[in-house]
Scaffold this motif. Sequence first.
Motif, PDB file in Angstrom:
ATOM      1  N   ASP A   1     -34.443  -2.420 -40.169  1.00 39.92           N
ATOM      2  CA  ASP A   1     -33.094  -2.573 -39.617  1.00 39.92           C
ATOM      3  C   ASP A   1     -32.879  -4.020 -39.204  1.00 39.92           C
ATOM      4  OD1 ASP A   1     -30.581  -1.704 -38.815  1.00 39.92           O
ATOM      5  OD2 ASP A   1     -31.259  -1.020 -36.851  1.00 39.92           O
TER       6      ASP A   1
ATOM      7  N   ARG B   1     -27.706 -10.649 -23.641  1.00 40.38           N
ATOM      8  CA  ARG B   1     -28.917 -10.489 -24.458  1.00 40.38           C
ATOM      9  C   ARG B   1     -30.084 -10.967 -23.618  1.00 40.38           C
ATOM     10  NH1 ARG B   1     -28.000  -7.493 -29.285  1.00 40.38           N
ATOM     11  NH2 ARG B   1     -25.769  -7.732 -29.565  1.00 40.38           N
TER      12      ARG B   1
ATOM     13  N   GLU C   1     -27.395   5.042 -32.871  1.00 37.13           N
ATOM     14  CA  GLU C   1     -27.910   3.702 -32.575  1.00 37.13           C
ATOM     15  C   GLU C   1     -26.782   2.746 -32.251  1.00 37.13           C
ATOM     16  OE1 GLU C   1     -29.572  -0.349 -33.026  1.00 37.13           O
ATOM     17  OE2 GLU C   1     -27.857   0.507 -34.066  1.00 37.13           O
TER      18      GLU C   1
HETATM   19  N1  BES Z   1     -29.542  -3.532 -36.952  1.00 36.10           N
HETATM   20  C1  BES Z   1     -28.914  -3.980 -35.766  1.00 36.10           C
HETATM   21  C2  BES Z   1     -29.773  -4.962 -34.976  1.00 36.10           C
HETATM   22  C3  BES Z   1     -29.956  -6.277 -35.692  1.00 36.10           C
HETATM   23  C4  BES Z   1     -28.845  -7.037 -35.995  1.00 36.10           C
HETATM   24  C5  BES Z   1     -31.189  -6.724 -36.032  1.00 36.10           C
HETATM   25  C6  BES Z   1     -29.000  -8.243 -36.672  1.00 36.10           C
HETATM   26  C7  BES Z   1     -31.341  -7.925 -36.697  1.00 36.10           C
HETATM   27  C8  BES Z   1     -30.233  -8.681 -37.029  1.00 36.10           C
HETATM   28  C9  BES Z   1     -28.569  -2.778 -34.887  1.00 36.10           C
HETATM   29  O1  BES Z   1     -27.970  -1.744 -35.621  1.00 36.10           O
HETATM   30  C10 BES Z   1     -27.579  -3.205 -33.871  1.00 36.10           C
HETATM   31  O2  BES Z   1     -26.479  -3.512 -34.226  1.00 36.10           O
HETATM   32  N2  BES Z   1     -27.966  -3.175 -32.613  1.00 36.10           N
HETATM   33  C11 BES Z   1     -27.075  -3.403 -31.541  1.00 36.10           C
HETATM   34  C12 BES Z   1     -27.642  -2.691 -30.365  1.00 36.10           C
HETATM   35  C13 BES Z   1     -26.683  -1.990 -29.494  1.00 36.10           C
HETATM   36  C14 BES Z   1     -25.550  -1.286 -30.124  1.00 36.10           C
HETATM   37  C15 BES Z   1     -27.376  -1.188 -28.430  1.00 36.10           C
HETATM   38  C16 BES Z   1     -26.942  -4.868 -31.257  1.00 36.10           C
HETATM   39  O3  BES Z   1     -27.879  -5.656 -31.468  1.00 36.10           O
HETATM   40  O4  BES Z   1     -25.849  -5.265 -30.824  1.00 36.10           O
END
Ligand code: BES
Length: 483
Positions: A205, A353, A178
């Motif tokens: 998550d 984003r 992920e």
């Molecule tokens: N758990 C996070 C997403 C998240 C962060 C949800 C803060 C709510 C609050 C996830 O593991 C993450 O870090 N996602 C990345 C996505 C990417 C690596 C494709 C992100 O949001 O940068």
Amino acid sequence: MTSSLPSPVASPRTVHALLPQVLAQCESEQKAAVARLIALLRIPSVSTDPAFDGEVRRAAEWLAADLKSMGFSAEVCKTIGHPIVVAHHPGIGSAAKTAPRVLFYGHYDVQPADPLELWTSPPFEPVLVEGKEGTRVVARGAVDDKGQVMSFLEALRAWHAIAGGPPVPVTLMLEGEEESGSRSLEPFMHEAKDQLAGDICIVSDTGMWDANTPAITTRLRGLVYIECTIHGPMRDLHSGMYGGAVPNPIQVLADIISSFHDQDRRITVAGFYEGVDELSAQTKAQWESLGFSDAEFLGDIGLPSGFGERDRSSLERTWSRPTLEVNGIFGGYIGKGAKTVIGAHATAKISCRLVGRQDPERITAALKAHINARLPAGCRAEFELHGANPALSVRESSPCLTAANNALEMVYGCKPLLIGTGGSIPAVGSIKQILGMDSLLIGFGLDDDCVHSPNEKFELRCFYGGTKSHAALLGELSQLSRT
Ligand code: BES
Ligand code: MN
Ligand code: MN
């Protein structure tokens, strides 16, 4: 405990009647649960760095073994990248034949721990530390996402101990990529579609509103990630011999970066805002009623005031507006001392984003065109794409959402708030698209957990609350009928 095992023909009501015992079991297991979480946190499953491949696999095997110990059939499935753990339990009691089939999604990989020197204890040697919310566990992956994965594993363990298994059919899909783009997930899901089938997906998550107030996340932003390298002269040059007479790729890159936003901090890339809607009056009012504190949000990270698109609140900026940011930049001489040189190339890691109906492919193309149109003669841009996925919103009313509302209220004594998040979880979109399932995003992180930063932590009270919430949710879901 054997006396409380239900007969295989237990009615939905009989299974549900065990919930108080299951919740008590969660409480009596808390100490052991922390020890198990610490064991998982000790495995440095950093997915982006090949040096850790063996550790990523070890984390997958650890989880599969743990799931087997609670009656699941569990497998470490091979993929084109890191393995995916898939486990099944048919559920106990007659409710299991009619109740919604649950798919739990989570990730067992973690972000790299650097910069190491900023950690107060080694990232993969978890420690328990006292803080303002009580005891917390500090380690890479504590909240993102190992602690949250373990919160539903502990809920399943409690159901196993009291009832012999979960009250609904359960499948788990735990991925190991992920944090590095989920390259294998979609191909794997196409291949394993049948065994992943279910009625509702539960994802843990995301975050809570605060330590006392649970939340259900209803919007995630999407993400487009592009690495852009500007190439200029064919080799590094003496900046005295050539400086002033040739394009410097670092300057070209800087000029391009500064062209991305206008005076109002709106993004200037042509067509960027296509598919971005203003908030409905209803959502606006609901968000205003949350009582979000800008001062606290910004004060926590040492900032006196916000910054961004003009005339919008921090909540709007992070939950409902798109961004274009530079996440890393390098080029030229970055060693000690001085070197008078014009580097042959310069690179920026750029991410956007996305919100609403913004199309990741169109954004990618528009961004490339914006950059290409600003290159002076003699320079060219090279692009490497690190992922593109759309924003996502989940339904704000459904029987499963009501079940989640009830479960969280049972545990926290107050109704969960419906919130957005600025982060992205690409899997949620894939699960909808490939498996046709909606997700419930119920997370237990806090804003100050230092996600992706040094000294990442998870409050134990959030871990315990998360465990009980998942246990209660399984109980509530067992009272519903599959649709
Ligand atoms: N758990 C996070 C997403 C998240 C962060 C949800 C803060 C709510 C609050 C996830 O593991 C993450 O870090 N996602 C990345 C996505 C990417 C690596 C494709 C992100 O949001 O940068
Ligand atoms: Mn995560
Ligand atoms: Mn993450």
